[in-house]
Design a protein around this motif. Structure first.
Motif, PDB file in Angstrom:
ATOM      1  N   LEU A 138      67.173 -19.160  -4.398  1.00 38.96           N
ATOM      2  CA  LEU A 138      67.139 -19.627  -5.441  1.00 38.96           C
ATOM      3  C   LEU A 138      66.646 -18.914  -7.026  1.00 38.96           C
ATOM      4  N   GLN A 139      65.406 -17.857  -5.925  1.00 36.23           N
ATOM      5  CA  GLN A 139      65.304 -16.538  -7.254  1.00 36.23           C
ATOM      6  C   GLN A 139      66.062 -15.536  -7.551  1.00 36.23           C
ATOM      7  N   LYS A 140      66.561 -14.751  -6.445  1.00 38.36           N
ATOM      8  CA  LYS A 140      67.519 -14.243  -6.653  1.00 38.36           C
ATOM      9  C   LYS A 140      69.261 -15.127  -7.663  1.00 38.36           C
ATOM     10  N   LEU A 141      69.269 -16.013  -7.565  1.00 37.34           N
ATOM     11  CA  LEU A 141      70.042 -17.085  -8.369  1.00 37.34           C
ATOM     12  C   LEU A 141      69.868 -16.636  -9.650  1.00 37.34           C
ATOM     13  N   ILE A 142      68.594 -16.983  -9.798  1.00 36.67           N
ATOM     14  CA  ILE A 142      67.470 -17.517 -11.528  1.00 36.67           C
ATOM     15  C   ILE A 142      66.999 -15.719 -11.722  1.00 36.67           C
ATOM     16  N   ASN A 143      67.068 -14.554 -11.177  1.00 41.56           N
ATOM     17  CA  ASN A 143      66.717 -13.289 -11.271  1.00 41.56           C
ATOM     18  C   ASN A 143      68.086 -12.941 -11.597  1.00 41.56           C
ATOM     19  N   SER A 144      69.720 -13.107 -11.202  1.00 45.87           N
ATOM     20  CA  SER A 144      70.915 -12.513 -11.559  1.00 45.87           C
ATOM     21  C   SER A 144      71.209 -13.481 -12.799  1.00 45.87           C
ATOM     22  N   CYS A 145      70.458 -14.591 -13.393  1.00 45.52           N
ATOM     23  CA  CYS A 145      70.666 -15.257 -14.409  1.00 45.52           C
ATOM     24  C   CYS A 145      70.275 -14.668 -15.374  1.00 45.52           C
ATOM     25  N   LYS A 146      69.131 -14.027 -14.909  1.00 42.14           N
ATOM     26  CA  LYS A 146      68.304 -13.257 -16.338  1.00 42.14           C
ATOM     27  C   LYS A 146      68.393 -12.568 -16.563  1.00 42.14           C
TER      28      LYS A 146
ATOM     29  N   GLU B 296      75.532 -22.335 -22.855  1.00 45.11           N
ATOM     30  CA  GLU B 296      73.783 -23.639 -22.843  1.00 45.11           C
ATOM     31  C   GLU B 296      73.560 -22.624 -21.528  1.00 45.11           C
ATOM     32  N   MET B 297      74.786 -22.974 -20.397  1.00 42.90           N
ATOM     33  CA  MET B 297      73.866 -22.809 -19.241  1.00 42.90           C
ATOM     34  C   MET B 297      73.419 -21.556 -18.485  1.00 42.90           C
ATOM     35  N   SER B 298      73.631 -20.635 -19.406  1.00 41.92           N
ATOM     36  CA  SER B 298      73.039 -19.332 -19.179  1.00 41.92           C
ATOM     37  C   SER B 298      71.780 -19.236 -19.927  1.00 41.92           C
ATOM     38  N   ARG B 299      71.394 -19.399 -20.334  1.00 39.52           N
ATOM     39  CA  ARG B 299      69.854 -19.630 -21.112  1.00 39.52           C
ATOM     40  C   ARG B 299      69.372 -20.997 -20.184  1.00 39.52           C
ATOM     41  N   VAL B 300      69.926 -21.646 -19.988  1.00 40.40           N
ATOM     42  CA  VAL B 300      68.704 -23.081 -19.180  1.00 40.40           C
ATOM     43  C   VAL B 300      68.597 -22.037 -18.088  1.00 40.40           C
ATOM     44  N   ALA B 301      70.090 -21.376 -17.082  1.00 39.05           N
ATOM     45  CA  ALA B 301      69.085 -20.588 -16.174  1.00 39.05           C
ATOM     46  C   ALA B 301      68.134 -19.347 -16.486  1.00 39.05           C
ATOM     47  N   ARG B 302      67.930 -18.741 -17.322  1.00 44.00           N
ATOM     48  CA  ARG B 302      67.523 -17.831 -17.957  1.00 44.00           C
ATOM     49  C   ARG B 302      65.959 -18.642 -17.827  1.00 44.00           C
ATOM     50  N   ALA B 303      65.874 -20.087 -18.396  1.00 39.35           N
ATOM     51  CA  ALA B 303      64.490 -20.096 -18.654  1.00 39.35           C
ATOM     52  C   ALA B 303      63.580 -21.028 -16.930  1.00 39.35           C
ATOM     53  N   ILE B 304      64.788 -20.792 -16.239  1.00 37.99           N
ATOM     54  CA  ILE B 304      64.079 -21.246 -14.529  1.00 37.99           C
ATOM     55  C   ILE B 304      62.734 -20.510 -14.579  1.00 37.99           C
TER      56      ILE B 304
ATOM     57  N   ASN C  85      59.809 -29.087 -14.901  1.00 38.24           N
ATOM     58  CA  ASN C  85      60.859 -28.819 -16.036  1.00 38.24           C
ATOM     59  C   ASN C  85      62.066 -29.191 -15.728  1.00 38.24           C
ATOM     60  N   LEU C  86      62.258 -30.153 -14.210  1.00 38.81           N
ATOM     61  CA  LEU C  86      63.384 -30.146 -13.834  1.00 38.81           C
ATOM     62  C   LEU C  86      64.364 -31.268 -14.672  1.00 38.81           C
ATOM     63  N   HIS C  87      63.502 -32.390 -15.724  1.00 39.45           N
ATOM     64  CA  HIS C  87      64.487 -33.064 -16.705  1.00 39.45           C
ATOM     65  C   HIS C  87      64.640 -32.054 -17.737  1.00 39.45           C
ATOM     66  N   ASN C  88      63.819 -31.057 -18.452  1.00 41.37           N
ATOM     67  CA  ASN C  88      64.333 -29.975 -19.651  1.00 41.37           C
ATOM     68  C   ASN C  88      65.027 -29.202 -19.183  1.00 41.37           C
ATOM     69  N   SER C  89      65.306 -29.263 -17.614  1.00 40.76           N
ATOM     70  CA  SER C  89      65.962 -27.641 -17.638  1.00 40.76           C
ATOM     71  C   SER C  89      67.293 -28.123 -17.002  1.00 40.76           C
ATOM     72  N   LYS C  90      68.088 -29.647 -16.930  1.00 37.64           N
ATOM     73  CA  LYS C  90      69.363 -30.056 -16.800  1.00 37.64           C
ATOM     74  C   LYS C  90      70.240 -29.741 -18.167  1.00 37.64           C
TER      75      LYS C  90
ATOM     76  N   GLU D  23      73.111 -30.919 -10.235  1.00 39.19           N
ATOM     77  CA  GLU D  23      73.301 -31.034  -8.813  1.00 39.19           C
ATOM     78  C   GLU D  23      72.450 -30.592  -7.823  1.00 39.19           C
ATOM     79  N   MET D  24      72.352 -28.823  -7.880  1.00 37.58           N
ATOM     80  CA  MET D  24      72.275 -27.698  -7.096  1.00 37.58           C
ATOM     81  C   MET D  24      70.617 -27.883  -7.949  1.00 37.58           C
ATOM     82  N   LEU D  25      70.046 -27.428  -8.971  1.00 40.79           N
ATOM     83  CA  LEU D  25      68.808 -27.934  -9.478  1.00 40.79           C
ATOM     84  C   LEU D  25      67.851 -28.816  -9.090  1.00 40.79           C
ATOM     85  N   PHE D  26      68.346 -30.232  -8.626  1.00 34.80           N
ATOM     86  CA  PHE D  26      68.067 -30.650  -8.203  1.00 34.80           C
ATOM     87  C   PHE D  26      67.656 -31.008  -6.797  1.00 34.80           C
ATOM     88  N   ARG D  27      68.717 -30.266  -6.216  1.00 31.76           N
ATOM     89  CA  ARG D  27      68.135 -29.968  -5.184  1.00 31.76           C
ATOM     90  C   ARG D  27      67.728 -28.938  -3.987  1.00 31.76           C
TER      91      ARG D  27
END
Length: 491
Positions: free
Chosen positions: A7-15, A214-222, A230-235, A254-258
């Motif tokens: 999860l951290q690798k995914l978020i860091n790459s998106c950030k 928009e997907m990139s923006r949400v991923a950078r904020a996670i 913040n799962l609801h706001n992150s969807k 679905e990935m964020l929820f899991r």
């Protein structure tokens, strides 16, 4: 912790990937490809249209000359019935000739029988055409200097008898110039159309790719720490997106929820296990220490084994306490007592304590001004001791550690500088991650758990501050704590 790292690798790459219109972006590539296809299409149409217009212009003039040459004997015969052959020939030439069409007839022996009214035997046009090696019988375009001439010279037969040779010369220079001007305008219009198309295509593609942005923006904020809260706001909430992107957005949600569920379970597990294991290990440590105090009848091997077991038990208890602190910080259960603190006194106390425990040289460089911050004194002291202890561990025995206190207009800065091995640049952005070690074997040899800096970061951020690092391999590292100054309330 194995679930946190992906999860951290995914978020860091998106950030680290910021949307921009670069040569490597999908928007640029699609725009370039579509604009290139548009240029090829419009260019081909423009070239074909220009060529077709030129061919039509030439064909029309050629057909005109062929028609004149074909009807010329009939006209001569018609006018000859009202007079002599010479009169009929002159009248026919005058009727056919125009401002741009020159007509003359030569006999078989080269005598000039009739010419257009504006021509004579010494005319430059007749001289130039006569100088040609061969005058085409069918109309052809011939260029004289900067003039384009449609020329033909066909045998003239009257009642089956050869009368001479008919020459027709039509100047199409003006028509050609008008055609070239039209082609130039067509080219300008095509270029403007291409620019408009490029803008329209780029804008349309940008709108089509907006859901991805928009997907990139949400991923950078996670962040892994606040994913569950913040799962609801992150969807992703996408409307009127293409089916392919909607499918990707649903898979992303679905990935964020899991991941959120897995991370929450793991965080609870770490907290529960840390709490449950600390008590029995404390009991074990007490028994080990009791046995060591009564070790008069132990041999050296047994003595060493008990000391090693005691040290490892103490290290495990410290690590469990660190894990418990992190779990409480994640759950918001780590309480802070924020009070105004004279940072000058706290820094002096930490330096004196560290010098006494480590028997190492620690230099204190502090400002003469009073530096007051609003923080939890125990937690801040814990962070400072941790940073100084790290500086001592990773420095040579004779190298000193510097603690520097500074004050700016609105912040207090505490720098802890060592002259140790330093941290490679590729590891500096991950040094505050939990359990992250730059060198596994080196960290183990210094009794590190990989949690000290992560705890320091959590504690400082909980006190509205931040902690940063500057390091150069082989020269040492500087950890900087920045805290806002305390502003006493005005009465």
């Amino acid at each position: 912790m194995q679930l946190i790292r992906p999860l951290q690798k995914l978020i860091n790459s998106c950030k680290n990937k910021k949307p921009r219109f670069s040569t490597a972006s999908l928007q640029f590539r699609l725009t370039l490809e579509l604009v290139t296809l548009s240029i090829l299409g419009l260019g081909s149409v423009a070239v074909w249209a220009g060529w077709q217009m030129e061919q039509n212009l030439v064909a029309a003039h050629k057909q005109t000359l062929e028609y004149i040459a074909m009807r010329f004997p009939e006209q001569i015969q018609l006018y000859s019935e009202m007079g002599s052959l010479e009169t009929g020939l002159e009248k026919t030439v005058k009727k056919v000739a125009t401002a741009n069409l020159a007509v003359w007839v030569k006999s078989n022996d080269g005598r000039l029988l009739a010419t257009s009214p504006d021509l004579n035997s010494d005319s430059p046009e007749i001289s130039q055409i006569t100088a040609l090696a061969e005058v085409p019988q069918k109309p052809q375009i011939i260029r004289f200097g900067n003039r384009d001439i449609v020329l033909c010279g066909s045998p003239l037969l009257l009642n089956g008898q050869p009368l001479g040779k008919l020459y027709l010369s039509q100047d199409i220079t003006e028509d050609q110039q008008r055609l070239n001007a039209g082609l130039s305008r067509l080219m300008i219009v095509s270029i403007l159309t291409i620019f408009i198309l490029a803008f329209a295509i780029s804008t349309r593609i940008g709108k089509a790719l907006q859901p991805l942005a928009e997907m990139s923006r949400v991923a950078r904020a996670i962040y892994a720490d606040n994913l569950a809260e913040n799962l609801h706001n992150s969807k992703l909430q996408l409307y009127q997106a293409p089916d392919e992107i909607m499918g990707l957005a649903e898979a992303f949600n679905e990935m964020l929820f899991r991941l959120s569920g897995s991370y929450e379970q793991q965080r609870q597990f770490v907290g529960n296990v840390s709490h449950e294991l600390r008590t029995p290990l404390t009991v074990v440590l007490g028994y080990l220490q009791s046995v060591l105090r009564r070790s008069n009848n132990l041999n050296p091997y047994q003595q060493q084994a008990l000391e090693t077991a005691t040290a490892e038990t103490e290290r495990t208890i410290r690590m469990l306490q660190d894990l418990l602190d992190l779990a409480r910080a994640d759950n918001g259960q780590l309480h802070f007592r924020h009070n105004p603190i004279m940072l000058n006194s706290l820094v002096v106390e930490v330096v004196a304590m560290s010098q006494k425990v480590s028997n190492r040289s620690i230099n204190l460089l502090a400002t003469d001004e009073d530096v007051v911050v609003c923080a939890d004194q125990d937690r801040l002291q814990q962070v400072l001791i941790n940073l100084v202890d790290n500086g001592i561990k990773y420095s040579e025995p004779e190298a000193a550690v510097d603690v520097i206190l500074e004050k700016t207009a609105d912040s207090a800065l505490v720098h802890v500088r060592d002259r140790g091995i330093g941290i490679p640049l590729s590891h500096q952005n991950r040094i505050f991650e939990r359990f992250y070690r730059v060198d596994e074997s080196m960290t183990r040899s210094r009794d590190g758990t990989g949690l000290g800096l992560a705890i320091a970061k959590s504690l400082i951020e909980a006190m509205d501050g931040r902690i940063t690092l500057r390091s150069k391999l082989g020269e040492g590292s500087i950890f900087t704590i920045t805290l806002p100054l305390w502003n006493p309330p005005t009465l």
